[in-house]
Design a protein around this motif. Structure first.
Motif, PDB file in Angstrom:
ATOM      1  N   HIS A 173       0.748  -1.309  -0.031  1.00 18.81           N
ATOM      2  CA  HIS A 173      -0.225  -0.088   0.018  1.00 18.81           C
ATOM      3  C   HIS A 173       1.124   1.231  -0.056  1.00 18.81           C
ATOM      4  N   ILE A 174       0.105   2.448   0.215  1.00 22.25           N
ATOM      5  CA  ILE A 174       0.748   3.851   0.134  1.00 22.25           C
ATOM      6  C   ILE A 174       1.315   4.117   1.486  1.00 22.25           C
TER       7      ILE A 174
ATOM      8  N   CYS B 227      -8.007   0.544  -4.504  1.00 18.27           N
ATOM      9  CA  CYS B 227      -7.736   0.056  -3.023  1.00 18.27           C
ATOM     10  C   CYS B 227      -8.542   0.656  -1.918  1.00 18.27           C
TER      11      CYS B 227
ATOM     12  N   SER C 288      -9.040   0.313   0.761  1.00 19.43           N
ATOM     13  CA  SER C 288      -8.543   0.547   2.233  1.00 19.43           C
ATOM     14  C   SER C 288      -7.396   1.801   2.600  1.00 19.43           C
ATOM     15  N   CYS C 289      -6.899   2.101   1.231  1.00 20.82           N
ATOM     16  CA  CYS C 289      -6.090   3.322   1.292  1.00 20.82           C
ATOM     17  C   CYS C 289      -7.010   4.540   1.080  1.00 20.82           C
TER      18      CYS C 289
ATOM     19  N   HIS D 110      -3.531   3.976  -7.633  1.00 20.71           N
ATOM     20  CA  HIS D 110      -3.680   3.101  -6.450  1.00 20.71           C
ATOM     21  C   HIS D 110      -4.938   3.011  -5.656  1.00 20.71           C
TER      22      HIS D 110
HETATM   23 ZN   LIG Z   1      -3.742   0.478  -0.641  1.00 21.50          ZN
END
Ligand SMILES: [Zn+2]
Lengths: 221, 188
Positions: free
Chosen positions: A6-7, A35, A37-38, A31
Motif C-alpha cells: 500500500h501507500i 484500493c 482501504s487506502c 492505486h
Molecule cells: Zn492501498
C-alpha cells in the motif's frame, strides 16, 4: 483481488495535503482507485485537514470580501454544476487501466502504441505538466527483468497487469512498490503473463554546463 | 480571533451547504462564507505569505464551493473536510499549474468499497467531534508538526531542516500524532 503493498503514510499525507508532484500523485491516485482501504486512510487524513482548517484562528470575514464574492456569484450564476453523472455503462468490459491513468494515456491497454525498449520490453512515456518526475507505462515480458533499473532517487511502481517478483516479495495488480536509492532491487516479471506497470521516477538532474551535459550520457547520470 | 464563531456546530454548516446546493440559498451561503472565508484565506496565506494572493485564492475557493455545492454529500464527511479538499485543489491547480490527479468514482475500473454505503451523516459529525477533542489533547509540538505537514509545501526532511531537529524525530512525532487522531476516528 487483494492488494498487499500500500501507500506509505508519508506519501499519502503529502498527497492528502496537496504537496505531491504530479507524477507521484498519478501513481498514488491510480492505486487509490483500486484500493478501498487506502481511500479510507486518505479520507481520515482529509478529515484531519478539515479539522485543522476549522481550528485556524482568524479575524472575521470583511464585508468587502463578501461584496466581492456577491459580484462574482452574480456574474457566474449561469454555470452551476450538477451532481456528477454516472459514466458506468452496463455490459461493457472493465478497463485494465483505471482513472486517472487511462486519461493520461488517452485510452485503455488495447489502444496503446508501445515503443520497444529492447529485450522484448516496451514502454510508453506519459506526458506530465510537471517536469520534476518522469512517468511511463512499462510492459515487461514474462520471466524477464525490469529494464533500465539503475535509479538514483525515488521510484514508485504500480502493477496493473501480471506481476513481478522483487526478492521474496510478489507485486500483483494494485500493488505499489516504493523504492529509494538505498534499496538495491532487481524486479523480475513473473512467468505466465507479461507485467504491465506504471513507473514513476525523479527526473534525471539537468546540468547547466554544456560540458557536463555532453558527457552525461557517457557517465550514465 | 472571533471565539464565538469558533463554536459553530458542524452539522448546522452541513444543513446550510445542502440548502445552497438545492436552492442556491444566498443567505445560507453568506453564513458559510463568513465562517470559512477567513479560515481558507489563513490557510492560503500560510502557504504563500502573500496577502493579495491569499485573498484571491480564497475567493476562487469559495466560488467553487458556491458552484459545486450540489455535489456535497453529508454522508461522506463534514463541511470543513469538503472545503479543505477544495481549497487544497485550488492551490494545487494554481501553484503546480496542473490538475491534481484524482480517482474517478464513476470509472468502471474503480474498485468500490466493500461496505454498503449507509447513511453516514451522523457518523461523520460524531467523528469530527471526536477528532476535535483528540486534536485539542495533542502535545503542542505534535500539533505543530501536523499543521506544518498540512500547510507548508515541504517534505518531512525539509521540516526537520527548518526546525533543526532530526528527521527521525519529525517522522516519529507525526506518526504519534496520527496514531492518536486515527484512534479517535476509529472509536465507536
Ligand atoms: Zn492501498
Amino acid at each position: 483481488m487483494s492488494i498487499n503493498h500500500h501507500i506509505s503514510d508519508e506519501l499519502l499525507l503529502r498527497y492528502a495535503s496537496g504537496e505531491l508532484a504530479e507524477g507521484w500523485s498519478l501513481a498514488v491516485a491510480t492505486h487509490l482507485a483500486l484500493c478501498p482501504s487506502c481511500r479510507q486512510r486518505l479520507s481520515k487524513m482529509e478529515t484531519i485537514g478539515g479539522a485543522l482548517l476549522e481550528n485556524i484562528s482568524t479575524g472575521a470575514a470583511s464585508d468587502d470580501a463578501w461584496a466581492r464574492m456577491r459580484r462574482r456569484m452574480d456574474k457566474a450564476d449561469v454555470r452551476v454544476s450538477q451532481p456528477m453523472e454516472d459514466h458506468r455503462q452496463a455490459g461493457r468490459a472493465e478497463p485494465i487501466l483505471p482513472e486517472p491513468l487511462r486519461s493520461y494515456l488517452g485510452g485503455d491497454i488495447d489502444s496503446l502504441k508501445w515503443r520497444s525498449l529492447g529485450m522484448g520490453a516496451y514502454q510508453i512515456p506519459i506526458r506530465l505538466a510537471d517536469t520534476s518526475t518522469i512517468a511511463r507505462l512499462l510492459r515487461i515480458p514474462a520471466g524477464k527483468p525490469v529494464p533500465e533499473h539503475g535509479h538514483a532517487g525515488q521510484e514508485l511502481t504500480l502493477v496493473l497487469a501480471g506481476s513481478f517478483r522483487d526478492g521474496s516479495d510478489v507485486f500483483a495488480r494494485g500493488d505499489l512498490e516504493e523504492a529509494d536509492a538505498s534499496l538495491t532491487h532487481q524486479p523480475l516479471a513473473s512467468e505466465g503473463e507479461d507485467c504491465i506497470c506504471l513507473a514513476v521516477t525523479d527526473a534525471p538532474l539537468k546540468f547547466k554546463s554544456w560540458l557536463v551535459r555532453l558527457i552525461q550520457p557517457v557517465l550514465g547520470i | 480571533m472571533d471565539e464565538s464563531d469558533q463554536e459553530q456546530p458542524t452539522d448546522d454548516m452541513s444543513g446550510l451547504l445542502v440548502s445552497v446546493g438545492l436552492n442556491r440559498d444566498v443567505e445560507a451561503f453568506e453564513v458559510l462564507f463568513r465562517h470559512y472565508a477567513p479560515r481558507v484565506k489563513a490557510y492560503m496565506a500560510r502557504l504563500s505569505r502573500d496577502g493579495t494572493a491569499a485573498e484571491e485564492l480564497m475567493q476562487e475557493t469559495m466560488m467553487v464551493v458556491w458552484n459545486k455545492a450540489a455535489q456535497f454529500e453529508p454522508s461522506r464527511g463534514t463541511v470543513s473536510t469538503w472545503i479543505y479538499t477544495i481549497a487544497r485543489n485550488v492551490r494545487v491547480d494554481v501553484y503546480r499549474r496542473t490538475k491534481r490527479p484524482e480517482f474517478d468514482l464513476n470509472d468502471p475500473a474503480f474498485v468500490q468499497d466493500d461496505a454498503a454505503p449507509a447513511d453516514k451523516a451522523f457518523e461523520a459529525f460524531q467523528e469530527a467531534e471526536r477528532l476535535r477533542r483528540a486534536m485539542a489533547a495533542l502535545p503542542a509540538e505534535q500539533l505543530d508538526l501536523l499543521k506544518r505537514s498540512f500547510y507548508e509545501d515541504s517534505s518531512h526532511s525539509a521540516i526537520a531542516e527548518a526546525l533543526s531537529i532530526p528527521l527521525g524525530t519529525v517522522k516519529s512525532r507525526i506518526r504519534l500524532a496520527f496514531a492518536k487522531l486515527r484512534a479517535a476516528l476509529e472509536e465507536r
